[in-house]
Design a protein around this motif. Structure first.
Motif, PDB file in Angstrom:
ATOM      1  N   PRO A  11      84.921  66.120 136.609  1.00 50.42           N
ATOM      2  CA  PRO A  11      83.930  65.696 135.605  1.00 50.42           C
ATOM      3  C   PRO A  11      84.537  65.229 134.294  1.00 50.42           C
ATOM      4  O   PRO A  11      83.907  64.481 133.548  1.00 50.42           O
ATOM      5  CB  PRO A  11      83.076  66.956 135.405  1.00 50.42           C
ATOM      6  N   ILE A  12      85.758  65.667 133.992  1.00 52.96           N
ATOM      7  CA  ILE A  12      86.413  65.228 132.749  1.00 52.96           C
ATOM      8  C   ILE A  12      87.050  63.871 133.003  1.00 52.96           C
ATOM      9  O   ILE A  12      87.913  63.741 133.880  1.00 52.96           O
ATOM     10  CB  ILE A  12      87.486  66.238 132.300  1.00 52.96           C
ATOM     11  N   PRO A  13      86.657  62.831 132.283  1.00 52.23           N
ATOM     12  CA  PRO A  13      87.235  61.499 132.524  1.00 52.23           C
ATOM     13  C   PRO A  13      88.703  61.442 132.125  1.00 52.23           C
ATOM     14  O   PRO A  13      89.099  62.006 131.094  1.00 52.23           O
ATOM     15  CB  PRO A  13      86.379  60.575 131.656  1.00 52.23           C
ATOM     16  N   PHE A  14      89.495  60.791 132.960  1.00 49.35           N
ATOM     17  CA  PHE A  14      90.914  60.624 132.640  1.00 49.35           C
ATOM     18  C   PHE A  14      91.084  59.650 131.481  1.00 49.35           C
ATOM     19  O   PHE A  14      91.952  59.831 130.628  1.00 49.35           O
ATOM     20  CB  PHE A  14      91.654  60.114 133.877  1.00 49.35           C
ATOM     21  N   ILE A  15      90.268  58.612 131.462  1.00 47.79           N
ATOM     22  CA  ILE A  15      90.233  57.651 130.353  1.00 47.79           C
ATOM     23  C   ILE A  15      88.885  57.791 129.667  1.00 47.79           C
ATOM     24  O   ILE A  15      87.839  57.611 130.297  1.00 47.79           O
ATOM     25  CB  ILE A  15      90.402  56.198 130.862  1.00 47.79           C
ATOM     26  N   GLU A  16      88.874  58.114 128.412  1.00 43.26           N
ATOM     27  CA  GLU A  16      87.617  58.246 127.681  1.00 43.26           C
ATOM     28  C   GLU A  16      86.921  56.887 127.591  1.00 43.26           C
ATOM     29  O   GLU A  16      87.585  55.856 127.404  1.00 43.26           O
ATOM     30  CB  GLU A  16      87.861  58.790 126.274  1.00 43.26           C
ATOM     31  N   PRO A  17      85.591  56.845 127.737  1.00 45.53           N
ATOM     32  CA  PRO A  17      84.851  55.582 127.625  1.00 45.53           C
ATOM     33  C   PRO A  17      85.162  54.869 126.312  1.00 45.53           C
ATOM     34  O   PRO A  17      85.242  55.506 125.255  1.00 45.53           O
ATOM     35  CB  PRO A  17      83.387  56.031 127.675  1.00 45.53           C
ATOM     36  N   GLY A  18      85.380  53.570 126.402  1.00 43.75           N
ATOM     37  CA  GLY A  18      85.669  52.773 125.216  1.00 43.75           C
ATOM     38  C   GLY A  18      87.127  52.729 124.837  1.00 43.75           C
ATOM     39  O   GLY A  18      87.490  52.111 123.830  1.00 43.75           O
ATOM     40  N   THR A  19      87.988  53.396 125.638  1.00 40.77           N
ATOM     41  CA  THR A  19      89.423  53.375 125.373  1.00 40.77           C
ATOM     42  C   THR A  19      90.154  52.783 126.570  1.00 40.77           C
ATOM     43  O   THR A  19      89.586  52.639 127.647  1.00 40.77           O
ATOM     44  CB  THR A  19      89.974  54.789 125.087  1.00 40.77           C
ATOM     45  N   ASP A  20      91.421  52.426 126.382  1.00 37.45           N
ATOM     46  CA  ASP A  20      92.189  51.853 127.491  1.00 37.45           C
ATOM     47  C   ASP A  20      93.446  52.655 127.801  1.00 37.45           C
ATOM     48  O   ASP A  20      94.304  52.218 128.564  1.00 37.45           O
ATOM     49  CB  ASP A  20      92.560  50.395 127.210  1.00 37.45           C
ATOM     50  N   SER A  21      93.568  53.847 127.206  1.00 38.51           N
ATOM     51  CA  SER A  21      94.703  54.708 127.506  1.00 38.51           C
ATOM     52  C   SER A  21      94.217  56.150 127.555  1.00 38.51           C
ATOM     53  O   SER A  21      93.095  56.465 127.150  1.00 38.51           O
ATOM     54  CB  SER A  21      95.819  54.547 126.468  1.00 38.51           C
ATOM     55  N   THR A  22      95.084  57.026 128.056  1.00 34.96           N
ATOM     56  CA  THR A  22      94.691  58.417 128.242  1.00 34.96           C
ATOM     57  C   THR A  22      95.358  59.343 127.235  1.00 34.96           C
ATOM     58  O   THR A  22      96.432  59.040 126.711  1.00 34.96           O
ATOM     59  CB  THR A  22      95.051  58.879 129.665  1.00 34.96           C
TER      60      THR A  22
END
Length: 250
Positions: A122-133
């Motif tokens: 459930p925790i996104p590896f890449i946060e919405p609106g970003t292009d890196s982790t």
């Protein structure tokens, strides 16, 4: 590195389930510490790649200008289970992106692990609106990188900002592609079940000199198998960069 493939009877429902879980088991990365075998691997890979019409290249795959390769990685970890396949690492619809183009390389990273089921992760590896982790180190179970032999898989992780993957074992092609591209360090644990002792967001350190993985949040330390001669290849930026740096090719 030896690889075994479990028999898959096509006449049963159980067989279909096994295929979906990519039942490829990998064993000790013995060639990593055998210089003779490793040089043969590099030369064979170079010969194979030079015979292809196209070779996957990435913007940072050039010889390192630093006097010595990195020996430690530190940051938050992202924890995965067993049998994470390349379609989960980078779904097929994103393979049209060309990593040699900086904009597309960056975009490829933004889709890293977008194939993971949200019900399990459930925790996104890449946060919405970003292009890196924010997760620089991946902790995984057995058979990481199974499935299709895609060079895009380690490249996507590197493009997202991942520095190292720490897993129980790897699919042979993922480990080989990590070396070929120099995208990430694929490190193997001596102990099983380490991913079950870690939680996404834990602060961890990978120490290549001591061959240890430290989970500071949990207060635990685990032994890594030495990456050996594979380390300088990844530090150089991949097999071609390493071959140029060492004089194997012009």
């Amino acid at each position: 590195m030896a690889t075994t493939q479990a028999p898959v009877p096509v006449s049963t429902i159980r067989a279909s389930s096994q295929r979906l879980q990519c039942p490829i088991k990998t064993h000790s990365l013995h060639f990593a510490t055998n210089s003779s075998n490793f040089d043969k691997l590099v030369k064979a890979s170079l010969s194979l790649k030079q015979s292809r019409k196209k070779t996957l290249t990435i913007p940072h795959a050039t010889p390192s200008s630093s006097p010595s390769p990195p020996t430690t990685f530190h940051g938050q970890c992202y924890v995965l289970g067993d049998n994470i396949d390349t379609d989960q690492i980078i779904p097929a619809e994103h393979l049209t992106l060309v990593p040699s183009k900086p904009d597309e390389y960056k975009k490829l990273g933004s889709f890293a692990f977008s194939g993971l089921p949200s019900s399990l992760y459930p925790i996104p590896f890449i946060e919405p609106g970003t292009d890196s982790t924010q997760y620089l180190i991946i902790i995984a179970g057995a058979n990481f990188g199974c499935g299709s032999s895609l060079e895009h898989a380690p490249v996507a992780l590197g493009a997202a900002g991942v520095q190292a993957v720490v897993a129980e074992s790897y699919a042979r092609t993922f480990f080989r592609n990590s070396l070929a591209t120099g995208a990430v360090y694929p490190l193997e644990l001596e102990q099983e079940g380490v991913n079950k002792q870690c939680t996404t967001g834990d602060i961890v350190t990978v120490d290549l000199e001591r061959n240890v993985f430290i989970n500071h949040t949990k207060g635990k330390e685990f032994v890594l198998k030495p990456i050996g001669d594979a380390g300088p290849v990844i530090a150089a930026g991949g097999m071609f960069a390493y071959a140029r740096k060492t004089g194997m090719i012009p």
